[in-house]
Design a protein around this motif. Sequence first.
Motif, PDB file in Angstrom:
ATOM      1  N   LYS A 300      14.125 -19.622  -1.385  1.00 46.29           N
ATOM      2  CA  LYS A 300      14.394 -18.183  -1.348  1.00 46.29           C
ATOM      3  C   LYS A 300      13.350 -17.378  -2.109  1.00 46.29           C
ATOM      4  N   ASP A 301      12.944 -17.864  -3.280  1.00 46.41           N
ATOM      5  CA  ASP A 301      12.011 -17.114  -4.126  1.00 46.41           C
ATOM      6  C   ASP A 301      10.611 -17.716  -4.137  1.00 46.41           C
ATOM      7  N   ASP A 331       6.832  -9.242  -0.059  1.00 45.22           N
ATOM      8  CA  ASP A 331       7.978 -10.142  -0.209  1.00 45.22           C
ATOM      9  C   ASP A 331       7.552 -11.607  -0.306  1.00 45.22           C
ATOM     10  N   ASN A 333       4.723 -14.536  -2.498  1.00 46.62           N
ATOM     11  CA  ASN A 333       4.160 -14.634  -3.840  1.00 46.62           C
ATOM     12  C   ASN A 333       3.191 -15.785  -4.090  1.00 46.62           C
ATOM     13  N   PHE A 367       3.128 -16.128 -10.402  1.00 51.17           N
ATOM     14  CA  PHE A 367       4.206 -16.990  -9.925  1.00 51.17           C
ATOM     15  C   PHE A 367       4.031 -18.385 -10.518  1.00 51.17           C
TER      16      PHE A 367
END
Length: 400
Positions: A300-301, A331, A333, A367
Amino acid sequence: MQKKEPSSKLYVIYHDPCLDGIYSLTGLILPILVKIRKDNWTIQQYLELLRSELPKISKEIQKPQEYKQEIIYQDEPIENQNMGFFYPTIQDLCYMPIRLSEDNNEVQKIIKFLNDDSKSSILIIVDYFGRTWDNLILLTKRFQYVIVVDHHQTCVNAIPDFKREKYQALNKVSGVDNLFMLVSIDKAACLLVQDFQEQIFQTKYTSLLPPNIGTKFTLFTKYISDNDLFVLQYPETEPLQMAIMRRRLQFDVRQNPAIFYKLLEFDFDFLIKEGQQLAIQRNKKVENLVKNRKTVVFGKDAVGYALYCDDLSIMNPLGNALGILAMRSGDQNLGAVYHDDKSNSTQYKIHLRSAHHDENGVLLNRFRCDVLAESFGGGGHVGAASLYMKKKEWKKLMFE
């Protein structure tokens, strides 16, 4: 007949294939080679030096010291074979290059390689930590001393009693009497091994080498560190890295015993000029390649852009370009570049990148690549890490 006692050895594990890995090994070994050639040392004398210095390290906090420059040796022609730079095959010195893809069974491979001498021998691990803390503890049971000089976030995450101020100099690990570590994520391993040798010899690193060789080697490691930490503070860093990688040198000392000489003979200015021309060609190639990017979804991330590329000379800039495009999409990273693993045709090696700077050097994204890579059995740095994955599993994460 009395059984002959096995002689102790110096075992050195280093990360391969990796520029920081081979420069770390070179930085560790050069002072030893000089001592052997200039002062008639043997590996046994270096082992005795370690045995005398390591027990002195007992404080909870070891403050890094500034050592004075001394002129011990005169300038030495790099092409002088008597210095051992051509063929560094030294009695009682054993090299063990380790690939990240192998370290799930690293302990078994290392132990299989050992002889009965290991319990009186010393193991130094540079630019590498391994998969787990338990593996490292197993190695401490096979050697008199184990020394780790590393800078990966994976290593920091694994040390139970990690304190930045404790391991900024070589220090003993709490509860493990024969394990010593020098760990800092702020320096590449090729610089940390210089700090290590300074602490052992109690003098400035460049004092341990002929001045012309010390000056040249430390110049190169300044840029190797900048590249490996993915800081890219200096404009010469990328051209230098590209020119060196273009030569496709074999970094396994056992297969290429002249590697130390090859690294020392490089002409800095020539490589920079060559690399600058390569960079122009590379930028055009990267610009065209990113048009074919695909989306990769780790979770998800953790979403980004990915591309297949087996040209190692453009791995970093391509990953950086993909990461910037992903970040600007709003959206996503990270960037991911993958290629076939030469040692295992069923899997890919995947390089993750997220530490991206704009043209003014301002950090745009951070990230945690190391955390993502660790979750898949890999590891590395905050902004640059790698992992291996079966091809069929990787394809499940890819989308047009």
